[in-house]
Design a protein around this motif. Structure first.
Motif, PDB file in Angstrom:
ATOM      1  N   ALA A   1      17.773   0.968   3.018  1.00  0.00           N
ATOM      2  CA  ALA A   1      17.001   1.170   4.246  1.00  0.00           C
ATOM      3  C   ALA A   1      17.520   2.368   5.034  1.00  0.00           C
ATOM      4  O   ALA A   1      16.733   3.109   5.641  1.00  0.00           O
ATOM      5  CB  ALA A   1      17.053  -0.095   5.108  1.00  0.00           C
ATOM      6  N   ILE A   2      18.820   2.578   5.032  1.00  0.00           N
ATOM      7  CA  ILE A   2      19.406   3.742   5.716  1.00  0.00           C
ATOM      8  C   ILE A   2      18.923   5.029   5.060  1.00  0.00           C
ATOM      9  O   ILE A   2      18.472   5.966   5.744  1.00  0.00           O
ATOM     10  CB  ILE A   2      20.940   3.656   5.683  1.00  0.00           C
ATOM     11  N   LEU A   3      19.009   5.103   3.742  1.00  0.00           N
ATOM     12  CA  LEU A   3      18.566   6.304   3.039  1.00  0.00           C
ATOM     13  C   LEU A   3      17.086   6.564   3.298  1.00  0.00           C
ATOM     14  O   LEU A   3      16.675   7.707   3.559  1.00  0.00           O
ATOM     15  CB  LEU A   3      18.826   6.167   1.537  1.00  0.00           C
TER      16      LEU A   3
ATOM     17  N   LEU B   1      22.013  13.272   2.928  1.00  0.00           N
ATOM     18  CA  LEU B   1      21.741  14.022   4.160  1.00  0.00           C
ATOM     19  C   LEU B   1      21.744  15.524   3.911  1.00  0.00           C
ATOM     20  O   LEU B   1      20.934  16.257   4.484  1.00  0.00           O
ATOM     21  CB  LEU B   1      22.775  13.664   5.223  1.00  0.00           C
ATOM     22  N   ARG B   2      22.647  15.976   3.068  1.00  0.00           N
ATOM     23  CA  ARG B   2      22.666  17.413   2.746  1.00  0.00           C
ATOM     24  C   ARG B   2      21.367  17.824   2.062  1.00  0.00           C
ATOM     25  O   ARG B   2      20.814  18.905   2.334  1.00  0.00           O
ATOM     26  CB  ARG B   2      23.862  17.731   1.856  1.00  0.00           C
ATOM     27  N   ALA B   3      20.873  16.960   1.193  1.00  0.00           N
ATOM     28  CA  ALA B   3      19.620  17.273   0.491  1.00  0.00           C
ATOM     29  C   ALA B   3      18.435  17.320   1.439  1.00  0.00           C
ATOM     30  O   ALA B   3      17.455  18.041   1.189  1.00  0.00           O
ATOM     31  CB  ALA B   3      19.377  16.249  -0.616  1.00  0.00           C
ATOM     32  N   LEU B   4      18.496  16.577   2.545  1.00  0.00           N
ATOM     33  CA  LEU B   4      17.394  16.540   3.516  1.00  0.00           C
ATOM     34  C   LEU B   4      17.462  17.687   4.522  1.00  0.00           C
ATOM     35  O   LEU B   4      16.507  17.893   5.283  1.00  0.00           O
ATOM     36  CB  LEU B   4      17.410  15.206   4.270  1.00  0.00           C
ATOM     37  N   HIS B   5      18.574  18.404   4.561  1.00  0.00           N
ATOM     38  CA  HIS B   5      18.734  19.562   5.465  1.00  0.00           C
ATOM     39  C   HIS B   5      18.510  19.176   6.934  1.00  0.00           C
ATOM     40  O   HIS B   5      17.845  19.892   7.684  1.00  0.00           O
ATOM     41  CB  HIS B   5      17.772  20.691   5.069  1.00  0.00           C
TER      42      HIS B   5
END
Length: 350
Positions: A335-337, A277-281
């Motif tokens: 699937a969540i990622l 999630l951090r990588a996706l901002h």
């Protein structure tokens, strides 16, 4: 908005439900153990699985007796009413479950006052604040009787040193000490300690079997024999006396045998999800043990976006809490990622 508020439901099949670790379904092995359970009337003390579950957890925690209860809320309530009389007081953290999410049952049903203290970032209470909350012997005040701690708190595994310092402050003031250990086994998994290491400072401990451990229902309250005698009477008074409850206790025994070691995997997945999630901002992200908290960027409907991907999330309050649990296997986690990646791509294209 409460973490227990309604959420968007996916239109298609639910691939993963991250609202809580209470949403787990009994696995095939647990269902088989439940179906095969020998039962008896527990109010008469004749259900062998209930007795075995109670004694097993009491022994594991280094306490004299256990009491099987329908829920963690009732377990905490009975603990507080067993320790305290009318006009007496429980001191606890302002974000702790007994203060925030249990409908003030100790006050409503038992005439017990609740004194809320600020909770530190690590989930602990400041010893000086505990000492300062204890009332002097004055007819204007309730009688301070019990300190109720919590571990984990919002996923934070409170370090043993912090626990011991808070307990020492309570003991110095003559208080009894209770632990809401709803996620007790997540706490000791993260802390790398034994069950008795965390249990030893407390007079009573409430341990939930449906949070993290995957049982369908139930908690066990453990403590000294005289306290548990009062607790058993209160269980009957509050309608918690169950009859052939061995089918439920068998699920708890199965969970203790098979689902404790997998908690480390839940915590590993939570750390991996937080990193993703951090990588996706997508917003501000924190995590602790098996929980991840996402405060979405302005205008991002993360609950709706993930519902479209078949993933159920709790409503932001202001953070969305996501809880990893035994029903999230490798396929569900992938699937969540992927769902969050799709949500981020859609956000970028908007």
């Amino acid at each position: 908005m409460s973490q227990y508020s309604p959420t968007d439901r996916p239109n298609g099949p639910v691939i993963a439900d991250l609202r809580s670790d209470t949403v787990t379904k009994p696995c095939a092995g647990m269902r088989a153990a439940m179906a095969a359970a020998e039962v008896g009337d527990d109010v008469y003390g004749e259900d062998p699985n209930v007795t075995a579950l109670e004694q097993r957890l009491a022994d594991q925690m280094g306490k004299e007796e256990g009491l099987f209860l329908p829920s963690g809320t009732q377990s905490n309530l009975i603990a507080m009413l067993s320790h305290c009389g009318r006009g007496e007081e429980v001191i606890a953290g302002d974000s702790y479950h007994v203060i925030r999410y249990e409908a003030a049952g100790a006050s409503v049903l038992g005439g017990v006052a609740l004194h809320a203290l600020p909770v530190a970032e690590d989930g602990g209470l400041d010893p000086e604040a505990i000492a300062g909350a204890v009332k002097e012997d004055d007819s204007h005040h309730p009688i301070s009787r019990l300190l109720s701690l919590e571990n984990t708190n919002y996923g934070q595994a409170v370090p043993l040193a912090r626990i011991k310092a808070a307990v020492a402050a309570g003991r110095a003031a003559g208080l009894s000490i209770h632990l809401d250990g709803a996620r007790f086994f997540n706490a000791i998994t993260a802390l790398g300690c034994g069950a008795e290491d965390l249990a030893a400072p407390f007079d009573s401990i409430s341990i939930c079997l449906s949070k993290g451990l995957g049982a369908p229902v139930g908690s066990v309250l453990v403590g000294p024999r005289d306290l548990m005698k009062r607790a058993r009477r209160l269980r009957k008074m509050l309608g918690g006396g169950m009859r052939q409850a061995g089918v439920l206790a068998a699920a708890g025994l199965y969970a203790l045998d098979h689902n404790v070691t997998s908690l480390a995997e839940d915590q590993h997945r939570a750390a991996a999800l937080a990193e993703h999630l951090r990588a996706l901002h997508l917003g501000t992200v924190t995590h602790a043990t098996n929980m991840v908290f996402l405060t979405p960027r302005d205008g991002l409907d993360i609950v709706g976006a993930m519902a479209a991907q078949g993933v159920r999330l709790a409503a932001p309050a202001p953070a969305t809490r996501m809880v990893l649990h035994s029903d999230i296997d490798d396929d569900a986690f992938a699937a969540i990622l992927n769902g969050f990646t799709q949500a981020a791509d859609a956000r970028g294209a908007a």
